[in-house]
Each structure stands twice: as structure tokens, then as C-alpha cells.
Scaffold this active site. Structure first.
Site, PDB file in Angstrom:
ATOM      1  N   ASP A   1     -12.013 -26.506  -6.890  1.00  0.00           N
ATOM      2  CA  ASP A   1     -11.174 -26.279  -5.705  1.00  0.00           C
ATOM      3  C   ASP A   1     -11.431 -24.917  -5.066  1.00  0.00           C
ATOM      4  OD1 ASP A   1     -10.155 -28.640  -6.561  1.00  0.00           O
ATOM      5  OD2 ASP A   1      -8.059 -28.019  -6.520  1.00  0.00           O
TER       6      ASP A   1
ATOM      7  N   ASP B   1      -9.786 -38.941  -6.479  1.00  0.00           N
ATOM      8  CA  ASP B   1      -9.844 -37.707  -7.266  1.00  0.00           C
ATOM      9  C   ASP B   1      -9.814 -38.001  -8.773  1.00  0.00           C
ATOM     10  OD1 ASP B   1      -9.564 -35.159  -8.225  1.00  0.00           O
ATOM     11  OD2 ASP B   1      -7.897 -34.611  -6.915  1.00  0.00           O
TER      12      ASP B   1
HETATM   13  C1  GLA Z   1      -7.499 -31.632  -7.074  1.00  0.00           C
HETATM   14  C2  GLA Z   1      -8.408 -31.682  -5.863  1.00  0.00           C
HETATM   15  C3  GLA Z   1      -7.710 -31.003  -4.699  1.00  0.00           C
HETATM   16  C4  GLA Z   1      -6.388 -31.711  -4.417  1.00  0.00           C
HETATM   17  C5  GLA Z   1      -5.527 -31.726  -5.668  1.00  0.00           C
HETATM   18  C6  GLA Z   1      -4.289 -32.589  -5.495  1.00  0.00           C
HETATM   19  O1  GLA Z   1      -7.301 -30.339  -7.525  1.00  0.00           O
HETATM   20  O2  GLA Z   1      -9.639 -31.068  -6.128  1.00  0.00           O
HETATM   21  O3  GLA Z   1      -8.532 -31.034  -3.551  1.00  0.00           O
HETATM   22  O4  GLA Z   1      -6.645 -33.011  -3.981  1.00  0.00           O
HETATM   23  O5  GLA Z   1      -6.248 -32.230  -6.780  1.00  0.00           O
HETATM   24  O6  GLA Z   1      -3.540 -32.681  -6.644  1.00  0.00           O
END
Ligand code: GLA
Length: 521
Positions: A342, A282
């Protein structure tokens, strides 16, 4: 007796006067202290997460009399203080981000305690976060030194997940409240609910498993929520399942836990030694060091590394669809790449993400998939019709099916959606032909087709409107004109009677009718 009483009365009066004096002095001291306190300077507000980690927010404050201005530094963002005061030792300020209806407000309250501030912050709709702010130097907010990036080249295909990965991920439901015991129970539920038999295999731990500090050799460590990752992986494997983990190419993850920056090889070796089968990587903290245009090289670095550690590990890129990742995700060894920000558990979010994916659908290939984010089915924020739309759309798009709900307590309705094997078969079709939107991009009735292995066609009739409507499709408009068709309704689990020229379905608000069409000989 008489004189004794008088003496003690005098005493009492004297004591009272002393008390009042002390009280007065204390008050004076405190007031002077507050009057002297100048908050101007750099502060770090640290919120303990309960597992040995802290979430840090840097505050650059300027005090002028009772007014407080300045900014807070959260990750790569600088957010100005919209309104702030400091009065009688109490700090209060507000930050706002976004605009219009999307404005997000965070209220910070603090009380001086010596040279520290006992603080809380509360973002709208979130739990308050409590911690302590201490003075620090501006350098403390700076990211670590920039490491050189590799030249770009094509990373060898790892040969994994020829059809979209299926499984579960902890983030949507549990966020930071995930631990070893819960993951074991989820693995158990994956088997007992029939999810495993339906193809859901990966049990993926998202952010917040990491310890605050690496060990003396620089190896990544787990925090007390995950006492023994190897033992957990063994347990998940013993159920016939696979296990996934999460990290960032940056120094910190999105939840501000330890990332893999400068430790890529070491971390990949730790994952392999623990028996990890899947890595979600990520971007988050990397944005403090590198530009978006440099992310391909960083993702390539981990792609190369994973191939060296002697264990097949599915590689999931998570950088929110920036830099047209679908054009290079496979080149860095990615098996899947997020195409959007997200998802959250409501119609607007899922609708916006899901119906925006058609232009890039042709980039999905066996082993390399677009990832419009994890499923929200069963989390309670949408209707059953909306969740059926979610499942149908993701399946037509050949998206990874990573359940994001609590598998230990699924309703029959949730099971009927996640476990619909006829719909899963569309998702898992080995040919990975792209989904095609036939209708206009802005229409509330959306017709989607996907050619399937063996020549049949999946047909989705989606109603994005807030009211039921009839959706008509002419076979000619989807390239099936003049054919005699047999149809199967994949949500009713029944054959459907279709006309010679087309089909008309009444589709509930935000709902879907999903058919599989086969030309009869
Ligand atoms: C980001 C990602 C999510 C999750 C969070 C965890 O927002 O896009 O899917 O993994 O981080 O902190």
C-alpha cells in the site's frame, strides 16, 4: 426526645457499621474474584465498526500470577505478547511488530466485567479501538474448509480499458468512513471539477461496504452505509460515470468484511445486477487458506466468472505484486494488477514505490496495466513538487490514475496537478510503450523516457534529492542525437528552448521537469 435521639444515633452508628461491612465484603468478593480469575485460554476481542460488522482479534493468553504472556492472532499473523500484566482486574499488554525504526506497537488495556473483558487497543498513531473480549474455542480462529482450485488456463481478454483506467477510489482518503452520500457527492464533484472531462470515469468504492452476514440464499448484502447499491450505481451512471466495487477471494477482506470465498459466481452476479463496472479483488483473507503460489488459480476463478455474468466489468487484481503478478495478471483476465504494497501519503512511500517500477514497465500492454497503487495527490502529506512527481511518474509508467483525495474540496493547486491534460495524455497514450529509466538505478537524478504515439518522446527529469539540482540530458543518451527537437514543458504549459545536443534543467527538491519532445521535419 432525648432517648429518641440516642436511638437514632445508635441506628446511624449501626447503619454505618453495616455499610462498612458490606463494603468490606464487596471488596473481598472482588479481590477473590480477581484472585480466582485465570485469563489463561482463548479469547476473541471484537471491535464494532459501527455498521453491523466487527473486527476480530483472537488472543491466546497465559496467565501466571500477575504476568500475562501468549500471542494474538490477527488474520494470518501470530504476534507474541511482548509484555503483559493482570492486576486488580486490569489487563495490560503490548505487542510489537517490525524492527528498527519501523517498529509498530499496539497497547491493549482491559477491565474484567463478569466473565468478559471490556477492552481497548491502540496502535501507535491510530485511533483507539474499543470492544469486548469473550472466551471462545481455538477452532473459532480457524479458516473455513479449503475449496478445490481450477486448473490453470488463459482467460479471454474482456477488451476493456485499452488505456490505463482513470477515476477515483475511496480508500486513501476515507478508508472505512465511506458511505452512499459521500460517493454521490464525489460523483457530483467528479463532474463539476472537470475531472470527468479530463478522463476520470470510475468511482470506486473500496472496502467496508459489505454487511456482516449474507442473506438466507447466500447473496452478499450491503451494510447500512450503503442502503441501495443499485440505486447508487444508477446515480453514478446518470452522471455519465462508472462505478466500482471491492471484494476478496478470501472469506474476509483486509478490513475483515465479508469476502467472496465460495460465493464468486453469486457475488459477480450481484455486482452485475447492481450495475457495477469495476471490481478490485484483494488477496488478504485468502492467505488464511491458500499459499501465495496458488493465487493465480483463485484470481483466474473470478476472471472466468466475470466473463459469464453478462456485464463488462474491469478486473483489478490486488495482491501487492506477489508471485511476479505482471507475468500472469493478463492470463487470469486482469486489466490491472497491483505491483507493490500500500502507498501512503508521504514522499518516502511514493518515492520508493514509483522509482521501483521500471524493470516491469514492459509488462504493461493495452488492456493490462501495472498498478503501483492509487494516487495520494491532494491528501496533504506531500509538497506540490512531490505531487507533480507522483503524477508525472505514474503517467510515464502508464499507471492507472485513480485519485484518492476528497474531490469535493480540492485546492486549485491539486486541480492543476490532477487535471493537467498534457500529462494525462502521456498516461493515456494508446501505444503503451514502456517507460525507460536512462540513469543509474540509485542516482538521485533520474532521467526517464517514453516513446509516444506518432513518434514523439516524453522525457522526465526527476530530482529525488532533498535539495534542488541541475539535471542534464544529452539527446544522444536517449536516442535522439542529431535531431532538431521541439520541446514542450508539460507543467509550465509552455514551449521550452532546448539545445542542439541536450537540455539542462534546474529541478526543485523531490520535483520534476516533464517535457514532450518532437523531432521537427
Ligand atoms: C488493502 C489494499 C488497499 C485497500 C485495503 C482495504 O490494504 O491494498 O488498497 O483496498 O486493503 O482494506
Amino acid at each position: 426526645m432525648e432517648s429518641l435521639t440516642r436511638a437514632s444515633r445508635m441506628n446511624l452508628i449501626f447503619c454505618r457499621q453495616i455499610n462498612l461491612l458490606v463494603l468490606f465484603l464487596c471488596l473481598l468478593c472482588t479481590l477473590t474474584a480477581f484472585a480466582q480469575t485465570d485469563l489463561t485460554g482463548f479469547w476473541v476481542f471484537r471491535v464494532p465498526t459501527g455498521d453491523g460488522n466487527f473486527r476480530e482479534t483472537f488472543m491466546d493468553l497465559k496467565q501466571n500470577g500477575g504476568d500475562v504472556t501468549g500471542k494474538i492472532l490477527a488474520g494470518t499473523r501470530e504476534i507474541p505478547i511482548a509484555e503483559g500484566t493482570f492486576k486488580d482486574g486490569k489487563l495490560h499488554f503490548v505487542t510489537r511488530t517490525g524492527s528498527g525504526e519501523q517498529v509498530r506497537q499496539t497497547v491493549y488495556e482491559g477491565t474484567m466485567n463478569g466473565d468478559k473483558i471490556e477492552m481497548s487497543s491502540q496502535a501507535t498513531g491510530r485511533e483507539p479501538a474499543k470492544g469486548t473480549a469473550e472466551r471462545t474455542k481455538p477452532e473459532a480462529a480457524l479458516p473455513p474448509e479449503r475449496l478445490p482450485l481450477p486448473e490453470l488456463h488463459d482467460v479471454r481478454d474482456n477488451g476493456l480499458v485499452r488505456t490505463p483506467p482513470m477515476g477515483w477510489n475511496s480508500w486513501n482518503k476515507f478508508a472505512g468512513k465511506i458511505d452512499d452520500a459521500t460517493v454521490r457527492q464525489i460523483a457530483d464533484a467528479m463532474v463539476s471539477s472537470g475531472m470527468k472531462d479530463a478522463g476520470y470515469i470510475y468511482v470506486n468504492i473500496d472496502d467496508t461496504w459489505e454487511a456482516a452476514k449474507r442473506d438466507a440464499q447466500g447473496n452478499i448484502a450491503t451494510n447500512p452505509k450503503f442502503p441501495d447499491m443499485k440505486a447508487l450505481a444508477d446515480y453514478v451512471h446518470s452522471k455519465g460515470l462508472k462505478i466500482g466495487i471491492y471484494s476478496s477471494p478470501g472469506p474476509k477482506t483486509c478490513a475483515q468484511y465479508e469476502g467472496s470465498y465460495g460465493h464468486e459466481e453469486q457475488d459477480a452476479r450481484s455486482y452485475a445486477a447492481w450495475g457495477i463496472d469495476y471490481l478490485k479483488y484483494d488477496w488478504c483473507g485468502a492467505a488464511r487458506i491458500y499459499k501465495d503460489e496458488e493465487m493465480q488459480a483463485l484470481y483466474q476463478k473470478m476472471g472466468d466468472t466475470l466473463l459469464r455474468v453478462g456485464r463488462p466489468i474491469v478486473y483489478s487484481l490486488c495482491q501487492y505484486g506477489r508471485q511476479d503478478v505482471w507475468t500472469w495478471g493478463a492470463k487470469v483476465g486482469g486489466n490491472l494488477w497491483r505491483t507493490t504494497g500500500d502507498i501512503s501519503d508521504h514522499w518516502q512511500s511514493m518515492d520508493k514505490i514509483g522509482f521501483q517500477q521500471f524493470d516491469i514497465a514492459p509488462y504493461a500492454k493495452p488492456g493490462h496495466f501495472n498498478d503501483p497503487d492509487m494516487l495520494e495527490i491532494g491528501n496533504g502529506g506531500m509538497t506540490a513538487d512531490e505531487y507533480r512527481t507522483h503524477m508525472s511518474l505514474w503517467s510515464l509508467l502508464a499507471a492507472p490514475l485513480l485519485a484518492g483525495n476528497d474531490l469535493r474540496s480540492m485546492t486549485d493547486e491539486t486541480k492543476s496537478i490532477l487535471l493537467n491534460k498534457e500529462v494525462i495524455a502521456i498516461d493515456q497514450d494508446p501505444d503503451v510503450h514502456p517507460a525507460r529509466r536512462v540513469s543509474d538505478a540509485n542516482a538521485t537524478s533520474v532521467i526517464v523516457t517514453r516513446l509516444l504515439h506518432g513518434g514523439s518522446t516524453a522525457l522526465g527529469l526527476f530530482n529525488r534529492a532533498d535539495h534542488p539540482q541541475n539535471i542534464d540530458v544529452k539527446w544522444e543518451s536517449i536516442g535522439l542525437g542529431g535531431k532538431k527537437l521541439q520541446a514542450r514543458d508539460l507543467w509550465k504549459h509552455a514551449d521550452a528552448q532546448v539545445g542542439a545536443d541536450g537540455y539542462s534543467a534546474s529541478v526543485p527538491a523531490h520535483g520534476v521537469v516533464l517535457l514532450k519532445l518532437q523531432a521537427s521535419r
